[in-house]
Design a protein around this motif. Structure first.
Motif, PDB file in Angstrom:
ATOM      1  N   PRO A  79     -24.222 -29.434   2.748  1.00  0.00           N
ATOM      2  CA  PRO A  79     -23.954 -28.464   1.368  1.00  0.00           C
ATOM      3  C   PRO A  79     -23.691 -26.317   1.668  1.00  0.00           C
ATOM      4  CG  PRO A  79     -25.578 -29.113   0.718  1.00  0.00           C
ATOM      5  CD  PRO A  79     -25.369 -29.373   2.013  1.00  0.00           C
ATOM      6  N   SER A  80     -23.565 -26.022   2.892  1.00  0.00           N
ATOM      7  CA  SER A  80     -23.630 -25.116   2.930  1.00  0.00           C
ATOM      8  C   SER A  80     -21.877 -24.138   2.878  1.00  0.00           C
ATOM      9  CB  SER A  80     -23.961 -24.721   4.596  1.00  0.00           C
ATOM     10  OG  SER A  80     -23.061 -25.349   5.053  1.00  0.00           O
ATOM     11  N   LYS A  81     -21.983 -23.151   2.577  1.00  0.00           N
ATOM     12  CA  LYS A  81     -21.354 -22.400   2.994  1.00  0.00           C
ATOM     13  C   LYS A  81     -20.725 -21.756   4.016  1.00  0.00           C
ATOM     14  CE  LYS A  81     -22.775 -21.402  -1.979  1.00  0.00           C
ATOM     15  NZ  LYS A  81     -23.017 -19.302  -2.605  1.00  0.00           N
ATOM     16  N   PRO A  82     -19.041 -22.090   4.849  1.00  0.00           N
ATOM     17  CA  PRO A  82     -18.070 -23.989   4.137  1.00  0.00           C
ATOM     18  C   PRO A  82     -19.546 -24.662   4.620  1.00  0.00           C
ATOM     19  CG  PRO A  82     -17.726 -22.700   6.568  1.00  0.00           C
ATOM     20  CD  PRO A  82     -18.304 -21.714   5.986  1.00  0.00           C
ATOM     21  N   PRO A  83     -18.835 -26.465   3.886  1.00  0.00           N
ATOM     22  CA  PRO A  83     -19.631 -26.566   4.415  1.00  0.00           C
ATOM     23  C   PRO A  83     -19.166 -27.235   5.894  1.00  0.00           C
ATOM     24  CG  PRO A  83     -18.157 -27.346   2.338  1.00  0.00           C
ATOM     25  CD  PRO A  83     -17.634 -26.230   3.146  1.00  0.00           C
ATOM     26  N   TYR A  84     -20.476 -28.040   6.926  1.00  0.00           N
ATOM     27  CA  TYR A  84     -20.419 -28.667   7.509  1.00  0.00           C
ATOM     28  C   TYR A  84     -21.036 -30.230   7.550  1.00  0.00           C
ATOM     29  CZ  TYR A  84     -21.553 -28.783  13.231  1.00  0.00           C
ATOM     30  OH  TYR A  84     -21.848 -28.918  14.488  1.00  0.00           O
ATOM     31  N   THR A  85     -19.782 -30.504   8.571  1.00  0.00           N
ATOM     32  CA  THR A  85     -19.595 -32.389   8.641  1.00  0.00           C
ATOM     33  C   THR A  85     -19.994 -32.940  10.242  1.00  0.00           C
ATOM     34  OG1 THR A  85     -18.639 -32.646   6.713  1.00  0.00           O
ATOM     35  CG2 THR A  85     -18.496 -34.344   7.839  1.00  0.00           C
ATOM     36  N   ARG A  86     -20.589 -33.820  10.164  1.00  0.00           N
ATOM     37  CA  ARG A  86     -19.860 -34.465  11.256  1.00  0.00           C
ATOM     38  C   ARG A  86     -20.484 -36.235  10.780  1.00  0.00           C
ATOM     39  NH1 ARG A  86     -23.079 -31.494  16.281  1.00  0.00           N
ATOM     40  NH2 ARG A  86     -21.927 -33.744  17.009  1.00  0.00           N
ATOM     41  N   SER A  87     -20.324 -37.611  12.384  1.00  0.00           N
ATOM     42  CA  SER A  87     -19.840 -38.495  11.165  1.00  0.00           C
ATOM     43  C   SER A  87     -19.921 -39.699  12.697  1.00  0.00           C
ATOM     44  CB  SER A  87     -18.827 -38.455  10.252  1.00  0.00           C
ATOM     45  OG  SER A  87     -17.424 -38.492  11.427  1.00  0.00           O
ATOM     46  N   THR A  88     -20.289 -40.441  12.182  1.00  0.00           N
ATOM     47  CA  THR A  88     -20.356 -41.929  13.437  1.00  0.00           C
ATOM     48  C   THR A  88     -19.821 -42.496  12.634  1.00  0.00           C
ATOM     49  OG1 THR A  88     -22.085 -40.888  14.281  1.00  0.00           O
ATOM     50  CG2 THR A  88     -21.961 -43.477  14.602  1.00  0.00           C
ATOM     51  N   SER A  89     -19.331 -43.098  13.515  1.00  0.00           N
ATOM     52  CA  SER A  89     -17.926 -44.692  13.594  1.00  0.00           C
ATOM     53  C   SER A  89     -18.367 -45.896  14.050  1.00  0.00           C
ATOM     54  CB  SER A  89     -16.820 -44.534  13.224  1.00  0.00           C
ATOM     55  OG  SER A  89     -16.331 -43.426  12.329  1.00  0.00           O
ATOM     56  N   THR A  90     -18.817 -47.662  13.266  1.00  0.00           N
ATOM     57  CA  THR A  90     -18.891 -48.712  14.058  1.00  0.00           C
ATOM     58  C   THR A  90     -17.738 -49.795  13.726  1.00  0.00           C
ATOM     59  OG1 THR A  90     -21.765 -48.026  13.889  1.00  0.00           O
ATOM     60  CG2 THR A  90     -20.854 -50.193  14.262  1.00  0.00           C
ATOM     61  N   GLY A  91     -17.325 -50.090  15.083  1.00  0.00           N
ATOM     62  CA  GLY A  91     -16.529 -51.274  14.300  1.00  0.00           C
ATOM     63  C   GLY A  91     -17.161 -52.560  15.049  1.00  0.00           C
ATOM     64  N   LEU A  92     -16.797 -53.129  14.113  1.00  0.00           N
ATOM     65  CA  LEU A  92     -17.703 -54.696  14.188  1.00  0.00           C
ATOM     66  C   LEU A  92     -16.990 -56.085  14.227  1.00  0.00           C
ATOM     67  CD1 LEU A  92     -20.579 -54.720  11.920  1.00  0.00           C
ATOM     68  CD2 LEU A  92     -20.571 -54.445  14.610  1.00  0.00           C
TER      69      LEU A  92
END
Length: 280
Positions: free
Chosen positions: A224-237
């Motif tokens: 929750p910074s200004k601006p927000p900083y996002t990283r993501s990981t996805s998994t498929g089963l």
């Protein structure tokens, strides 16, 4: 750059250098200096360069005046000043110490002026947020073994230490998923380490529904910074299917043959991961 100055009924045309690019990082780690660079060029007919000034918010922190000795001068600041500076007729690079207060947003301005008598001035401003951003994507654990219809899958998403700590949101098939009542509805955060950084984690239990071949899960960690900083990981089963024996006996196969075909037709569970980096 041409600048028009109006004095009474007279219009005076003066020229100034152009600032072609201002390098200010969007995020700055308070444990190390931030590198800032101002690039500028002169056009034919422009007066000589008079000075280049750096401002932190509204306070001047550095000045380069090629016609003076010494040509550079740093100004102390209560929140941290310039530790070094290298400037010439085309660029001015400085290293700036950052405050230890996370999520502080600072403006840095480069101001370039030409020699008199008019001293035409141009400037540009960019913003830096004091934060230790996530250097790696979050990690999903617990997704191992065969996934069957009706099975409850327990997953965990965790991040490395950062500041401000990340908030984690789970998505199942693209839709945000709330945790079960027995789990914490919020992201868990570790105690601060020796640098004041905190890691985050959040669990998810999801039941594998019927009539599906793939379960897609994404863990999204946002600071929750200004601006927000996002990283993501996805998994498929891949959801395993077990064909009924009657599918083969009804077609005229013997029980032994059907059993062999059945054993060979069981879908092997597949697991794959992929990572995505997004900036909000």
């Amino acid at each position: 750059m041409t600048v028009l100055l109006v004095f009474g009924l007279f219009i005076v045309i003066v020229t100034a250098h152009n600032i072609t690019y201002l390098e200010v990082p969007q995020y700055g780690d308070p444990r190390r200096d931030a590198a800032l660079v101002c690039h500028y060029v002169s056009e034919r007919g422009d007066p000589p360069l008079h000075s280049v000034k750096w401002y932190r918010d509204n306070n001047e922190i550095f000045r380069f005046t090629p016609g003076q000795q010494p040509p550079t001068r740093a100004f102390n600041s209560s929140a941290g000043g310039v530790s070094s500076g290298v400037c010439n007729e085309h660029s001015c690079a400085v290293s700036v110490a950052l405050p230890r207060k996370f999520n502080t947003r600072i403006s840095f301005t480069c101001e370039v002026s030409t020699e008199g008598p008019r001293f035409a001035v141009v400037n540009q401003t960019k913003y830096l947020t004091v934060a230790v951003t996530l250097k790696e994507d979050p990690v999903i654990t617990g997704a191992s073994g065969t996934v069957q219809v009706g099975e409850d899958v327990l997953l965990n998403c965790s991040t490395k230490a950062a500041m401000p700590p990340a908030n984690i949101v789970w998505y199942v098939d693209g839709k945000p998923e709330r945790s079960d009542p027995w789990m914490s509805d919020n992201t868990e955060v570790s105690p601060a380490d020796e640098h004041g950084l905190r890691s985050s984690w959040r669990a998810l239990r999801v039941r594998v529904g019927a009539g599906r071949a793939l379960l897609e899960v994404r863990c999204e960690a946002t600071q929750p910074s200004k601006p927000p900083y996002t990283r993501s990981t996805s998994t498929g089963l891949m959801v395993a299917r077990s064909p009924h024996l009657s599918m083969y006996t009804a077609s005229g196969s013997s029980s032994t043959e059907a059993a062999v075909v059945l054993a060979g037709s069981i879908t092997v569970h597949m697991f794959f991961t992929y990572s995505a980096l997004s900036k909000l």
